[in-house]
Design a protein around this motif. Structure first.
Motif, mmCIF file in Angstrom:
data_model
loop_
_atom_site.group_PDB
_atom_site.id
_atom_site.type_symbol
_atom_site.label_atom_id
_atom_site.label_comp_id
_atom_site.label_asym_id
_atom_site.label_seq_id
_atom_site.Cartn_x
_atom_site.Cartn_y
_atom_site.Cartn_z
ATOM 1 N N LEU A 25 -19.613 105.532 31.445
ATOM 2 C CA LEU A 25 -18.195 105.200 31.277
ATOM 3 C C LEU A 25 -17.412 106.387 30.731
ATOM 4 O O LEU A 25 -16.282 106.640 31.151
ATOM 5 N N GLN A 26 -18.016 107.101 29.807
ATOM 6 C CA GLN A 26 -17.318 108.278 29.241
ATOM 7 C C GLN A 26 -16.947 109.247 30.350
ATOM 8 O O GLN A 26 -15.843 109.791 30.375
ATOM 9 N N LYS A 27 -17.878 109.433 31.292
ATOM 10 C CA LYS A 27 -17.610 110.335 32.417
ATOM 11 C C LYS A 27 -16.455 109.762 33.252
ATOM 12 O O LYS A 27 -15.517 110.477 33.611
ATOM 13 N N PHE A 28 -16.515 108.469 33.507
ATOM 14 C CA PHE A 28 -15.461 107.822 34.305
ATOM 15 C C PHE A 28 -14.100 107.973 33.624
ATOM 16 O O PHE A 28 -13.094 108.303 34.255
ATOM 17 N N LEU A 29 -14.088 107.753 32.304
ATOM 18 C CA LEU A 29 -12.823 107.807 31.569
ATOM 19 C C LEU A 29 -12.246 109.223 31.625
ATOM 20 O O LEU A 29 -11.053 109.407 31.878
ATOM 21 N N SER A 30 -13.129 110.220 31.405
ATOM 22 C CA SER A 30 -12.579 111.583 31.403
ATOM 23 C C SER A 30 -12.134 111.996 32.805
ATOM 24 O O SER A 30 -11.108 112.649 32.973
ATOM 25 N N GLU A 31 -12.888 111.564 33.846
ATOM 26 C CA GLU A 31 -12.484 111.906 35.229
ATOM 27 C C GLU A 31 -11.119 111.306 35.582
ATOM 28 O O GLU A 31 -10.394 111.821 36.413
ATOM 29 N N ASN A 32 -10.798 110.172 34.950
ATOM 30 C CA ASN A 32 -9.537 109.507 35.280
ATOM 31 C C ASN A 32 -8.476 109.706 34.186
ATOM 32 O O ASN A 32 -7.528 108.920 34.083
ATOM 33 N N SER A 33 -8.680 110.754 33.389
ATOM 34 C CA SER A 33 -7.730 111.149 32.338
ATOM 35 C C SER A 33 -7.379 110.004 31.390
ATOM 36 O O SER A 33 -6.237 109.840 30.991
ATOM 37 N N ILE A 34 -8.393 109.210 31.056
ATOM 38 C CA ILE A 34 -8.157 108.141 30.083
ATOM 39 C C ILE A 34 -8.625 108.661 28.721
ATOM 40 O O ILE A 34 -9.781 109.086 28.568
ATOM 41 N N THR A 35 -7.715 108.667 27.772
ATOM 42 C CA THR A 35 -8.009 109.255 26.462
ATOM 43 C C THR A 35 -7.996 108.159 25.400
ATOM 44 O O THR A 35 -7.790 106.986 25.709
ATOM 45 N N SER A 36 -8.181 108.581 24.156
ATOM 46 C CA SER A 36 -8.216 107.583 23.073
ATOM 47 C C SER A 36 -6.829 107.012 22.781
ATOM 48 O O SER A 36 -6.683 106.173 21.901
ATOM 49 N N SER A 37 -5.842 107.439 23.541
ATOM 50 C CA SER A 37 -4.538 106.774 23.384
ATOM 51 C C SER A 37 -4.442 105.575 24.338
ATOM 52 O O SER A 37 -3.493 104.806 24.299
ATOM 53 N N ASN A 38 -5.441 105.419 25.208
ATOM 54 C CA ASN A 38 -5.454 104.284 26.133
ATOM 55 C C ASN A 38 -6.328 103.167 25.571
ATOM 56 O O ASN A 38 -7.401 103.432 25.040
ATOM 57 N N LYS A 39 -5.846 101.958 25.737
ATOM 58 C CA LYS A 39 -6.582 100.811 25.186
ATOM 59 C C LYS A 39 -7.592 100.282 26.219
ATOM 60 O O LYS A 39 -7.292 100.227 27.418
ATOM 61 N N ILE A 40 -8.768 99.890 25.740
ATOM 62 C CA ILE A 40 -9.818 99.378 26.640
ATOM 63 C C ILE A 40 -10.119 97.922 26.285
ATOM 64 O O ILE A 40 -10.370 97.592 25.116
ATOM 65 N N GLY A 41 -10.080 97.055 27.283
ATOM 66 C CA GLY A 41 -10.412 95.640 27.078
ATOM 67 C C GLY A 41 -11.837 95.370 27.544
ATOM 68 O O GLY A 41 -12.250 95.872 28.588
ATOM 69 N N ILE A 42 -12.581 94.617 26.747
ATOM 70 C CA ILE A 42 -13.957 94.286 27.148
ATOM 71 C C ILE A 42 -14.033 92.770 27.348
ATOM 72 O O ILE A 42 -13.719 91.998 26.428
ATOM 73 N N LEU A 43 -14.449 92.359 28.549
ATOM 74 C CA LEU A 43 -14.579 90.938 28.863
ATOM 75 C C LEU A 43 -16.016 90.536 28.545
ATOM 76 O O LEU A 43 -16.962 91.099 29.117
ATOM 77 N N VAL A 44 -16.181 89.590 27.642
ATOM 78 C CA VAL A 44 -17.522 89.291 27.137
ATOM 79 C C VAL A 44 -17.901 87.848 27.443
ATOM 80 O O VAL A 44 -17.242 86.904 27.006
ATOM 81 N N GLY A 45 -18.987 87.673 28.211
ATOM 82 C CA GLY A 45 -19.493 86.339 28.552
ATOM 83 C C GLY A 45 -20.491 85.841 27.521
ATOM 84 O O GLY A 45 -20.804 86.538 26.557
ATOM 85 N N PRO A 46 -21.046 84.634 27.755
ATOM 86 C CA PRO A 46 -21.914 84.011 26.755
ATOM 87 C C PRO A 46 -23.362 84.517 26.765
ATOM 88 O O PRO A 46 -24.106 84.299 25.817
ATOM 89 N N GLY A 47 -23.752 85.203 27.837
ATOM 90 C CA GLY A 47 -25.160 85.614 27.956
ATOM 91 C C GLY A 47 -25.366 87.083 27.639
ATOM 92 O O GLY A 47 -24.550 87.710 26.952
ATOM 93 N N HIS A 48 -26.450 87.644 28.184
ATOM 94 C CA HIS A 48 -26.772 89.036 27.853
ATOM 95 C C HIS A 48 -25.886 90.046 28.582
ATOM 96 O O HIS A 48 -25.796 91.197 28.173
#
Ligand SMILES: NC(=O)C1=CN([C@@H]2O[C@H](COP(=O)(O)OP(=O)(O)OC[C@H]3O[C@@H](n4cnc5c(N)ncnc54)[C@H](O)[C@@H]3O)[C@@H](O)[C@H]2O)[C@@H](O)CC1
Ligand SMILES: [K+]
Length: 523
Positions: free
Chosen positions: A49-72
């Protein structure tokens, strides 16, 4: 084991949800703690993901949402959330579940203790630029419904990057079908082993770019569950290249490289014969003969000067009526028959079906075959038969099978078993089925969905077969190579010319450049 060899082997393997669970349980029973494996996998996901974020110019000023289900799958999402949080990204977790698996719950509690906000309202993720989908993986067991389905539909209409962990949530692990609704991902990071869904066509628009995250599942555990010669396999570049007749022997000559006869074309469909001929040209075939109706003979001769053009008697409408009396079919190691013939050319297809050499039937030859009791006709042949239908042609050939089975992989396998032929069921994920195994071509491009593209494949495959037959090697693997090579040419052409720029003639011009990318040369 050398990591390149491992990677090559792993890339060929395909599993169902049940097989994945069984393999996973073997690892856990052998002593690997579940939590340790989740940690290892999620750290690998984070690195990607870090590679993906840097390739798409997403920095720590961009907010990231994590969708979390009930399992693993949700557990993986939470470890990723924690790691991205420590890397400095603003994180928000969306998890509308009151009950979670124990390990997932523990990670959720820790995330809360760190001060990461958790919400059950999808609207709160509106300010995010990236969403990581850890709702469901291979544990999805029923259609997604209610509020969660609405939330997924909201996500799909938003304009954010979406990366799915293991599978886009909502996709059936084996069939690729959409259960209720599903996340539309830009990138899906499949964990450990490729799941069957990635090789089905139904879910492709949801998967986006697919990548495998290898987390060192021992090959012995995989072999224990799938056996030494698994039924379903992915074609990889190196397996495809291995079978190509390269490098050529230093004392190679034209007869050693074999003689292909293409039977194609009509006054109406002249181009089909040319395209098949150009496909064969790229294969390196030693001798190429092309049988066409007399009236288009001179056109073919000027377009393909290296080929022997055989003019055939023709019908009033300019279809091949029959082969010339003096033709000796024993001269050819392969006959490829079908592109552009029109249904009027049925006599020639009937003749070719009795030939003693390997034959490839495509396009109109398949439509003619569909009226000749295909099960009986194909299974009665003494020599190898390869048929290359797309789904429409397949339906005409085997309507009985289509009524019983929807899954393309099973359809191809059953047809191969019942007819004892090699079936190349073409599509976005072309399936090559023999009576014992199925291979799928995992990389292709929608740019190839154009008239004439199949004619090129028929010629290419036809040209690759004779040297294999002369060398008395099994033909199945060269069929995989031809399908792989054809799609690689499409991929390269689309990269340089866009997905709209790959007409069938252009495709023929990309066959050699596409191969060059993979072949080591001394120059
Ligand atoms: N295969 C492996 O070796 C590994 C798997 N891991 C992760 O674990 C995942 C599988 O975990 P699980 O077996 O817990 O399964 P999932 O996390 O895919 O989901 C199962 C949970 O979702 C619930 N559920 C299923 N369908 C639902 C629906 N339609 N609506 C609402 N709830 C539903 C089930 O009751 C269960 O609680 C993998 O996809 C992967 O992400 C990794 O953590 C580590 C290694
Ligand atoms: K997921």
């Amino acid at each position: 084991m050398n990591s390149e060899i491992r990677s090559e082997k792993i890339q060929q393997i395909v599993v169902t949800a049940e097989q994945m669970r069984t393999i996973e349980n073997r690892i856990f029973s052998a002593g690997m703690p579940v939590a340790a494996l989740m940690e290892k996998v999620a750290l690998k996901i984070t690195q990607r993901l870090q590679k993906f974020l840097s390739e798409n110019s997403i920095t720590s000023s961009n907010k990231i949402g994590i969708l979390v289900g009930p399992g693993h799958n949700g557990g993986d999402g939470l470890v990723v959330a924690r790691e991205l949080y420590f890397l400095g990204y603003p994180i928000i977790i969306y998890s509308p579940f009151s009950k979670r698996k124990e390990l997932t719950e523990a990670h959720a509690n820790y995330a809360v203790s760190l001060g990461i906000p958790v919400s059950s309202n999808i609207e709160e993720l509106q300010t995010c630029d990236v969403l990581i989908d850890g709702l469901f993986g291979f544990g999805l067991e029923r259609p997604i419904a209610g509020e969660l389905a609405n939330a997924i539909d909201t996500i799909n209409t938003g304009n954010k990057w979406v990366i799915s962990i293991d599978l886009p949530s909502g996709i059936h692990t084996d069939t690729g079908e959409i259960l209720g609704t599903a996340i539309r991902a830009d990138l899906t990071l499949c964990l450990g082993l490729w799941k069957q869904a990635f090789l089905q066509e139904v879910g492709l628009d949801y998967i986006g770019i697919a990548e495998l995250i290898d987390f060192d599942i021992p090959l012995t555990d995989i072999q224990e569950i799938l056996g030494k010669s698994p039924f379903l396999n992915r074609i990889t570049s190196s397996t495809a290249i291995q079978t190509l007749p390269l490098p050529r022997s230093a004392n190679s000559h034209k007869y050693k490289n074999g003689h292909l006869l293409i039977i194609a074309g009509s006054k109406q469909y002249t181009g089909a014969a040319i395209l098949a001929g150009l496909g064969a040209r790229a294969s390196g075939i030693g001798m190429l003969s092309i049988a066409v109706p007399n009236s288009i003979k001179s056109l073919l001769s000027s377009t393909l000067p290296e080929a022997l053009i055989i003019g055939c008697p023709e019908t009033e409408n300019g279809a091949i009526l029959k082969l010339p009396e003096d033709i000796d079919l024993r001269r050819y190691q392969t006959i490829a028959c079908g592109p552009g013939l029109t249904p009027e050319a049925h006599l020639i297809v009937e003749t070719i079906l009795t030939a003693n050499c390997p034959i490839i039937l495509d396009a109109d030859a398949l439509n003619i075959l569909s009226k000749l009791n295909p099960f009986f006709t194909l299974s009665s042949r003494q020599s190898t038969t390869i048929i290359t239908p797309h789904l429409g042609e397949f339906k005409r050939l085997f309507p009985e099978l289509i009524e019983l089975e929807k899954n393309k992989i099973n359809l191809a396998k059953q047809a191969a078993e019942l007819t004892q032929t090699i079936i190349v069921l073409k599509g976005a994920r072309t399936c090559i089925a023999t009576p014992n195994q199925v291979w799928i071509n995992p990389d292709s491009t929608p740019a190839l969905g154009r008239g004439g593209s199949g004619d090129v494949l028929t010629g290419l495959l036809g040209g690759l077969l004779p040297p294999i037959i002369l060398a008395e090697k099994p033909v199945e693997s060269i069929v995989n190579s031809a399908v792989w090579w054809h799609s690689q040419a499409g991929i390269l052409a689309a990269k340089e010319r866009t997905e709209l720029g790959v007409d069938a003639y252009t495709l023929t011009q990309y066959l050699i450049p596409a191969l060059r990318q993979f072949i080591k040369t001394n120059s």
